[in-house]
Design a protein around this motif. Structure first.
Motif, PDB file in Angstrom:
ATOM      1  N   GLN A   1       0.816  -1.206   0.000  1.00 30.81           N
ATOM      2  CA  GLN A   1       0.000   0.000   0.000  1.00 30.81           C
ATOM      3  C   GLN A   1       0.854   1.262   0.000  1.00 30.81           C
ATOM      4  OE1 GLN A   1      -3.745   0.267   2.013  1.00 30.81           O
ATOM      5  NE2 GLN A   1      -3.198   2.158   3.062  1.00 30.81           N
TER       6      GLN A   1
ATOM      7  N   ILE B   1      -1.040   6.080  -1.322  1.00 36.54           N
ATOM      8  CA  ILE B   1      -0.900   4.765  -1.946  1.00 36.54           C
ATOM      9  C   ILE B   1       0.265   4.806  -2.925  1.00 36.54           C
ATOM     10  CG2 ILE B   1      -2.059   2.921  -3.205  1.00 36.54           C
ATOM     11  CD1 ILE B   1      -3.479   3.603  -0.616  1.00 36.54           C
ATOM     12  N   GLU B   2       1.330   4.104  -2.576  1.00 29.40           N
ATOM     13  CA  GLU B   2       2.527   4.074  -3.420  1.00 29.40           C
ATOM     14  C   GLU B   2       2.915   2.656  -3.830  1.00 29.40           C
ATOM     15  OE1 GLU B   2       4.691   8.009  -1.448  1.00 29.40           O
ATOM     16  OE2 GLU B   2       5.385   5.998  -0.897  1.00 29.40           O
TER      17      GLU B   2
ATOM     18  N   LYS C   1      -1.557   0.332  -6.158  1.00 25.01           N
ATOM     19  CA  LYS C   1      -1.679   1.506  -7.019  1.00 25.01           C
ATOM     20  C   LYS C   1      -2.265   1.119  -8.375  1.00 25.01           C
ATOM     21  CE  LYS C   1       0.934   5.724  -7.913  1.00 25.01           C
ATOM     22  NZ  LYS C   1       2.272   6.375  -7.769  1.00 25.01           N
TER      23      LYS C   1
END
Length: 310
Positions: free
Chosen positions: A225, A232-233, A238
């Motif tokens: 996450q 959100i990376e 993503k």
């Protein structure tokens, strides 16, 4: 009221690429030897642990539905893999689907059948599992689980805009600096959590336990996450838009979210339009933890759905 019986166990899990033996810890409320179809509870996070879902025990006590809790790989009493932090090739949806399938087979549930309830990330996992139409899945409940991460991010922007100016400034500054570990950022993020994650003050101890699990081992959460609920990376999350496969879900499905939920209607509604056999209830007084905030109504909805809705 059903008399409560509790058993615990572990099942070996051959996690692809783990490089070591792994295990999944589980707990069963009730007996799998009865005629009742059990419910498997999928916790959120990833990495939140099973404890915060304990209100589901009411489904056994009031409706006689056995409950299977388990800690997903990477957290609590199951195998931890902190050495895999940042490894996008390891922390995938497929990993957790394989773990769930392994548990179902270990408990010999294919013939009798089983229900699945997934909350938050657990619903993203549960829906992905249901897309594959696994043998034995009878019904599905998705609780506060985004149908689309891009839409979830849009909803978070709306919610963040509603926070006090000083809190917004702190979050924006910390994000710009990449400062997501400081006490300053954590305190500001907690303001968001108290409004849109759990509105009970003080938070129930099992909910606090989920945050503690994430603090003690954030490996799966940070990798899949990102650093917080609204940043959100991670590659796994993503761009994820599960609703585009919603038409593959054959099991009757119940959707539940809260009126103050971080998973608001903007990012939850697409499930309603894509899953063929579905009903949707929003508990207006609740946020992300409707199973705590509107516990009686939540259990009544789930019990009625599992025992009656075809």
């Amino acid at each position: 009221m059903a008399a409560q019986s509790i058993s615990e166990g572990e099942v070996a899990f051959d996690a692809p690429g783990a490089g070591k033996p792994c295990k999944t810890w589980y707990k069963i409320i009730g007996s799998l030897d009865s005629e009742a179809i059990p419910l498997i509870a999928l916790h959120g996070g990833p990495g939140g642990g099973h404890e915060y879902l304990t209100p589901l025990v009411d489904l056994y006590e009031k409706h006689g539905i056995p409950i299977i809790f388990y800690d997903q790989i990477g957290c609590a009493r199951s195998t931890h893999l902190q050495e895999k932090k940042g490894d996008d090739s390891f922390w995938t949806f497929d990993l957790f689907v394989k773990e769930l399938d392994n548990l179902v087979d270990h408990l010999k549930l294919r013939e009798k059948g089983f229900y699945v309830l997934g909350q938050s990330w657990g619903g993203m996992l549960g829906s992905t599992y249901a897309f594959r139409q696994p043998r034995g899945l009878k019904k599905l409940i998705l609780v506060s689980s985004p149908a689309s991460i891009p839409l979830y991010m849009e909803n978070c922007k709306i919610l963040l805009a509603g926070l006090p100016r000083d809190i917004r400034d702190t979050l924006e500054e910390c994000d710009r600096l990449g400062d997501h570990e400081s006490e300053r950022f954590q305190e500001a993020a907690f303001v968001f959590n108290k409004k849109h994650v759990c509105r009970i003050d003080p938070m129930p101890e099992p909910v606090v336990a989920a945050f503690q699990h994430l603090k003690e081992d954030p490996t799966s959460y940070v990798t899949m996450q990102g650093p917080s609920e609204f940043i959100i990376e991670g590659t796994a999350f993503k761009g994820w838009e599960g609703f585009k496969q919603g038409h593959k879900i054959q099991a009757p499905t119940l959707l539940i979210n809260g009126g103050h939920d971080e998973v608001g209607d903007v990012c939850f509604e697409p499930w309603f339009w894509t899953i063929p056999n579905v009903r949707w209830v929003t508990l207006q007084g609740a946020s992300h933890m409707s199973h705590w905030e509107e516990r009686d109504r939540f259990i009544q909805l789930c019990g009625t759905f599992l025992k009656g809705f075809k």
